[in-house]
Scaffold this motif. Structure first.
Motif, PDB file in Angstrom:
ATOM      1  N   GLY A  84      15.074   3.662   3.623  1.00 18.08           N
ATOM      2  CA  GLY A  84      15.889   4.278   2.570  1.00 18.08           C
ATOM      3  C   GLY A  84      17.310   3.757   2.587  1.00 18.08           C
ATOM      4  N   MET A 127       0.843  -1.209   0.000  1.00 20.03           N
ATOM      5  CA  MET A 127       0.000   0.000   0.000  1.00 20.03           C
ATOM      6  C   MET A 127       0.871   1.248   0.000  1.00 20.03           C
ATOM      7  N   GLY A 128       0.465   2.246  -0.751  1.00 17.94           N
ATOM      8  CA  GLY A 128       1.245   3.473  -0.815  1.00 17.94           C
ATOM      9  C   GLY A 128       2.552   3.269  -1.557  1.00 17.94           C
ATOM     10  N   GLU A 165      11.651  -1.607   4.198  1.00 19.81           N
ATOM     11  CA  GLU A 165      11.867  -0.717   3.041  1.00 19.81           C
ATOM     12  C   GLU A 165      11.383  -1.445   1.781  1.00 19.81           C
ATOM     13  N   PRO A 166      10.436  -0.832   1.041  1.00 19.44           N
ATOM     14  CA  PRO A 166       9.928  -1.528  -0.151  1.00 19.44           C
ATOM     15  C   PRO A 166      10.865  -1.510  -1.367  1.00 19.44           C
ATOM     16  N   GLY A 183      10.350   2.785   5.842  1.00 20.21           N
ATOM     17  CA  GLY A 183      10.906   3.654   4.794  1.00 20.21           C
ATOM     18  C   GLY A 183      12.352   3.992   5.110  1.00 20.21           C
ATOM     19  N   TYR A 222      18.959  18.041   8.260  1.00 17.99           N
ATOM     20  CA  TYR A 222      18.660  16.593   8.143  1.00 17.99           C
ATOM     21  C   TYR A 222      19.292  15.792   9.284  1.00 17.99           C
ATOM     22  N   HIS A 240       4.017   9.141   1.864  1.00 18.78           N
ATOM     23  CA  HIS A 240       3.717   8.282   0.716  1.00 18.78           C
ATOM     24  C   HIS A 240       2.351   7.627   0.848  1.00 18.78           C
ATOM     25  N   SER A 280      11.533   8.507   8.947  1.00 17.85           N
ATOM     26  CA  SER A 280      11.867   9.881   8.567  1.00 17.85           C
ATOM     27  C   SER A 280      11.605  10.077   7.074  1.00 17.85           C
ATOM     28  N   PHE A 281      10.919  11.175   6.761  1.00 14.74           N
ATOM     29  CA  PHE A 281      10.681  11.625   5.385  1.00 14.74           C
ATOM     30  C   PHE A 281       9.990  10.559   4.520  1.00 14.74           C
ATOM     31  N   ASP A 332       6.182  -2.462   3.621  1.00 15.36           N
ATOM     32  CA  ASP A 332       5.818  -1.045   3.615  1.00 15.36           C
ATOM     33  C   ASP A 332       5.089  -0.714   4.908  1.00 15.36           C
ATOM     34  N   PHE A 333       4.602   0.530   5.022  1.00 15.43           N
ATOM     35  CA  PHE A 333       3.989   0.991   6.271  1.00 15.43           C
ATOM     36  C   PHE A 333       2.807   0.109   6.696  1.00 15.43           C
ATOM     37  N   TYR A 370      20.712   9.513  -3.569  1.00 16.64           N
ATOM     38  CA  TYR A 370      19.862  10.000  -2.477  1.00 16.64           C
ATOM     39  C   TYR A 370      20.684  10.694  -1.377  1.00 16.64           C
TER      40      TYR A 370
HETATM   41  C1  SAM Z   1      12.595  10.299   1.073  1.00 12.42           C
HETATM   42  S1  SAM Z   1      13.068   8.637   1.415  1.00 12.42           S
HETATM   43  C2  SAM Z   1      13.491   8.671   3.145  1.00 12.42           C
HETATM   44  C3  SAM Z   1      14.571   7.684   3.483  1.00 12.42           C
HETATM   45  C4  SAM Z   1      15.116   7.772   4.918  1.00 12.42           C
HETATM   46  N1  SAM Z   1      14.120   7.429   5.892  1.00 12.42           N
HETATM   47  C5  SAM Z   1      15.690   9.135   5.217  1.00 12.42           C
HETATM   48  O1  SAM Z   1      15.272   9.789   6.169  1.00 12.42           O
HETATM   49  O2  SAM Z   1      16.592   9.559   4.484  1.00 12.42           O
HETATM   50  C6  SAM Z   1      11.511   7.803   1.450  1.00 12.42           C
HETATM   51  C7  SAM Z   1      11.642   6.301   1.581  1.00 12.42           C
HETATM   52  O3  SAM Z   1      10.327   5.736   1.766  1.00 12.42           O
HETATM   53  C8  SAM Z   1      10.235   4.577   0.968  1.00 12.42           C
HETATM   54  N2  SAM Z   1       8.811   4.311   0.691  1.00 12.42           N
HETATM   55  C9  SAM Z   1       8.072   4.656  -0.393  1.00 12.42           C
HETATM   56  N3  SAM Z   1       6.802   4.214  -0.261  1.00 12.42           N
HETATM   57  C10 SAM Z   1       6.746   3.580   0.948  1.00 12.42           C
HETATM   58  C11 SAM Z   1       5.725   2.878   1.666  1.00 12.42           C
HETATM   59  N4  SAM Z   1       4.495   2.776   1.181  1.00 12.42           N
HETATM   60  N5  SAM Z   1       6.014   2.315   2.857  1.00 12.42           N
HETATM   61  C12 SAM Z   1       7.275   2.445   3.381  1.00 12.42           C
HETATM   62  N6  SAM Z   1       8.275   3.084   2.743  1.00 12.42           N
HETATM   63  C13 SAM Z   1       8.021   3.642   1.549  1.00 12.42           C
HETATM   64  C14 SAM Z   1      11.045   4.881  -0.273  1.00 12.42           C
HETATM   65  O4  SAM Z   1      11.408   3.723  -0.981  1.00 12.42           O
HETATM   66  C15 SAM Z   1      12.220   5.629   0.334  1.00 12.42           C
HETATM   67  O5  SAM Z   1      13.247   4.760   0.701  1.00 12.42           O
END
Ligand code: SAM
Length: 212
Positions: free
Chosen positions: A55, A1-2, A74-75, A53, A34, A118, A113-114, A96-97, A16
């Motif tokens: 990352g 999801m998401g 992490e997806p 997430g 950050y 999504h 974080s960040f 995912d979440f 990144y």
């Molecule tokens: C902007 S990055 C943030 C990464 C890290 N947490 C940071 O603070 O640098 C967002 C991360 O969320 C992941 N993501 C995207 N959709 C998601 C979901 N539905 N559930 C969990 N993670 C997801 C992405 O693959 C990515 O690695």
């Protein structure tokens, strides 16, 4: 999801860490402070931590250095690969979440974080309902993410990005599901959490929700 934004993250994995270091002018303000933001999340966490997430593993590293047991969810396969190279001793699991492997140990903190943006607001609520079940009593959700005080503040940020010709940022702000403080507060309160917010830069807020 998401998971509709996953393709973007598979492509972004290699560069990144440059983006969060402020090298990309479009995202400089989004990722301002950050390192401080991730340290604040780590400082508010405790116990066994499930991180969503993850990352490239930057928050995971802070949490691990603070002595916590961390499992990263992490997806994106490309992101998991980067994180595993950085932190070979941690587990980064596919998920995912909302859909993730059931943790083997009790969970005291859910961190991120960040990434929570999504999810749509209804998916955010679906996730928080699951976390209320999963967390130990007095367990915490500690998230850092972009939020807006009101819809007008969000509109202002989009217009500002367009005026600066930051078209990637402007499109991102319109495409993903950045919500308001009041909606985030509602989601946590109705699901049994006491929630507080702390502004970390023009975009990012620290969200600390404690299970009552
Ligand atoms: C902007 S990055 C943030 C990464 C890290 N947490 C940071 O603070 O640098 C967002 C991360 O969320 C992941 N993501 C995207 N959709 C998601 C979901 N539905 N559930 C969990 N993670 C997801 C992405 O693959 C990515 O690695």
């Amino acid at each position: 999801m998401g998971r509709e934004f996953l393709g973007l993250f598979d492509e972004w994995a290699d560069s990144y860490d440059d983006s969060v270091a402020g090298i990309d002018p479009q995202y400089k303000d989004v990722f301002e402070n950050y390192d401080i933001i991730l340290s604040r999340v780590a400082k508010c966490a405790f116990g066994n931590i499930l991180e969503f997430g993850a990352g490239t593993g930057n928050l995971s590293k802070k949490l691990m250095e603070s002595g916590y047991q961390v499992t990263g969810i992490e997806p994106s396969a490309a992101m998991r690969k980067k994180a595993s190279l950085k932190l070979p001793s941690l587990s980064f699991l596919e998920g995912d979440f909302i859909n993730f492997p059931t943790p083997a140990e009790p969970v005291h903190t859910i961190a991120s974080s960040f990434a929570f943006h999504h999810l749509t607001d209804s998916e955010k609520e679906e996730a928080v309902i699951q976390y209320a079940e999963l967390l130990q009593p007095m367990g915490k959700i500690v998230f850092a993410d972009t939020l807006f005080e009101t819809d007008d503040h969000k509109e202002f940020a989009i217009n500002k990005a367009q005026n600066q010709e930051f078209m990637d940022l402007a499109e991102d702000l319109q495409r993903e599901y950045y919500t308001t403080l009041s909606e985030m507060e509602r989601i946590f309160k109705v699901n049994g959490f006491h929630v507080t917010f702390e502004q970390m830069n023009d975009f990012a807020w620290l969200i600390i929700a404690v299970k009552k």
